[in-house]
Design an enzyme around this catalytic site. Sequence first.
Site, mmCIF file in Angstrom:
data_model
loop_
_atom_site.group_PDB
_atom_site.id
_atom_site.type_symbol
_atom_site.label_atom_id
_atom_site.label_comp_id
_atom_site.label_asym_id
_atom_site.label_seq_id
_atom_site.Cartn_x
_atom_site.Cartn_y
_atom_site.Cartn_z
ATOM 1 C CG ASP A 92 -59.164 -39.085 -5.351
ATOM 2 O OD1 ASP A 92 -59.037 -37.940 -4.521
ATOM 3 O OD2 ASP A 92 -59.064 -39.820 -4.339
ATOM 4 C CD GLU A 124 -55.314 -40.355 6.504
ATOM 5 O OE1 GLU A 124 -54.663 -40.267 5.247
ATOM 6 O OE2 GLU A 124 -55.203 -41.242 6.931
ATOM 7 C CG HIS A 158 -54.814 -42.978 3.921
ATOM 8 N ND1 HIS A 158 -55.507 -42.133 3.570
ATOM 9 C CD2 HIS A 158 -54.866 -43.887 2.696
ATOM 10 C CE1 HIS A 158 -56.340 -42.700 2.748
ATOM 11 N NE2 HIS A 158 -56.384 -43.779 2.241
ATOM 12 C CG HIS A 178 -61.059 -43.077 -2.881
ATOM 13 N ND1 HIS A 178 -59.369 -42.299 -2.907
ATOM 14 C CD2 HIS A 178 -60.816 -43.843 -1.374
ATOM 15 C CE1 HIS A 178 -59.298 -42.925 -1.793
ATOM 16 N NE2 HIS A 178 -59.594 -43.417 -1.075
#
Length: 451
Positions: free
Chosen positions: A169, A385, A138, A357
């Site tokens: 986003d 992440e 991610h 998102h």
Amino acid sequence: MLSLFKRHKHLQYLENLPRLSQDAAGITVLHGARQFHQTLLECIAKAERRICLSALYLENDDGGRSVLAALYAAKAARPQLEVSVLVDWHRAQRGRIGDAKSATNADWYCQEAMAHPELDIAVYGVPVNTREALGVLHLKGFIIDDTLLYSGASLNDVYLQQHQKYRYDRYHLLQNPALADAFYHWIASHLIGGQAVNRLNLADRPSSQQLKNAMRRFRKELQGRGYEYSDNSRSGELAVIPLVGLGKGNALNSTISHLLSATEQSLTLCTPYFNLPGELVKRIIRLLRQGKTVEIIVGDKTANDFFIPPDQPFRVIGALPYLYEINLRRFLARLQTFVDNGQLVVRLWQDGDNSYHLKGIWVDERWTMITGNNLNPRAWRLDLENAVLIDDPKAELRERRQQELACIRHHCQQVVHFTDLQAIGDYPAKVKKLIRRLRRVRIDRLINRIL
């Protein structure tokens, strides 16, 4: 007095993080998926030295094909250009959830590589764990020369607003050689060349079963590996702080926790899936009890990418948006007093059949975090992440912050009472039946941890 001391401790943690000097003119906030798509293609076309794109997936559809075609065109125009793409290993070798089996994205990468044998573009599959359900790549960021185009978006039709539909986003263009280098060198040092990382656009790639032991070692090696760079900032000046994390208790998670607790006046938090880790819920409640203002912007269940309209065939995955709404309703019922007095503001984003998102954190007028982190248990424990924390002590970016938040709020409706949200009894029959069955055996708790 004690709470002031604790808040100072959290602020001190943030101020002691190594950082990179940033020119305010070098930060551009984009306000839509179409502009993001256009900017990405323009940056690729102008690249002179390097292109490195990292996203969960690059899809074989019109949007994804436009990006890969742009990469091949740039490489053909400048053969010396280094071009690499990193996507999740498991996601690239399966179709979309619920779709019939078909050729995968990895198959498409191979076809394109064979169609351009003279142009070497490396597409790497990164396995963060042995199974997709236990962790994915991610890690976000598109590095083009000395520029970082950062977004939580992946690369396909809906994220790039093809065919009149989009998934909303955040999109930031950061011109900063040291920041771009930190992202690029971390990928080059810790991902590319790793024993478990392999080219997806080669036909003879190994199977996941063959890589299982290497994947386990790779995950352990990644834990605790932060971005490496020299602090070149000046005290009291605008700066950026790149962060990366994998697994419980990582540096990114710690920074998010300290960031929330450092709030002096107001916190704004965005997440597409309302399923906050327990630690963040506790910190939000503590802020409310201290008299701070908290704003949470979350997607309406119909704006969730897993939502299935009632007139379409139902699949089990379609229960997820309802589970997230149940979480939010329970959260609001517990804190309705703070909603009533205006301290807690919850907004639901909805724009037709488009989806949401968006994630991020804004604290007071000083701190802004841009990230792909969904701020849920999965991001907290399983996925790889990253983020960029912006420290703006002189509020040089105030107007850009306010404009971005205004755009996000444009399609929002404020929740004034927890009963504004549907209860389980209001859901479609198949959804209601499935959720009640899941709750009887407590599988809903497991689902909240891994999705």
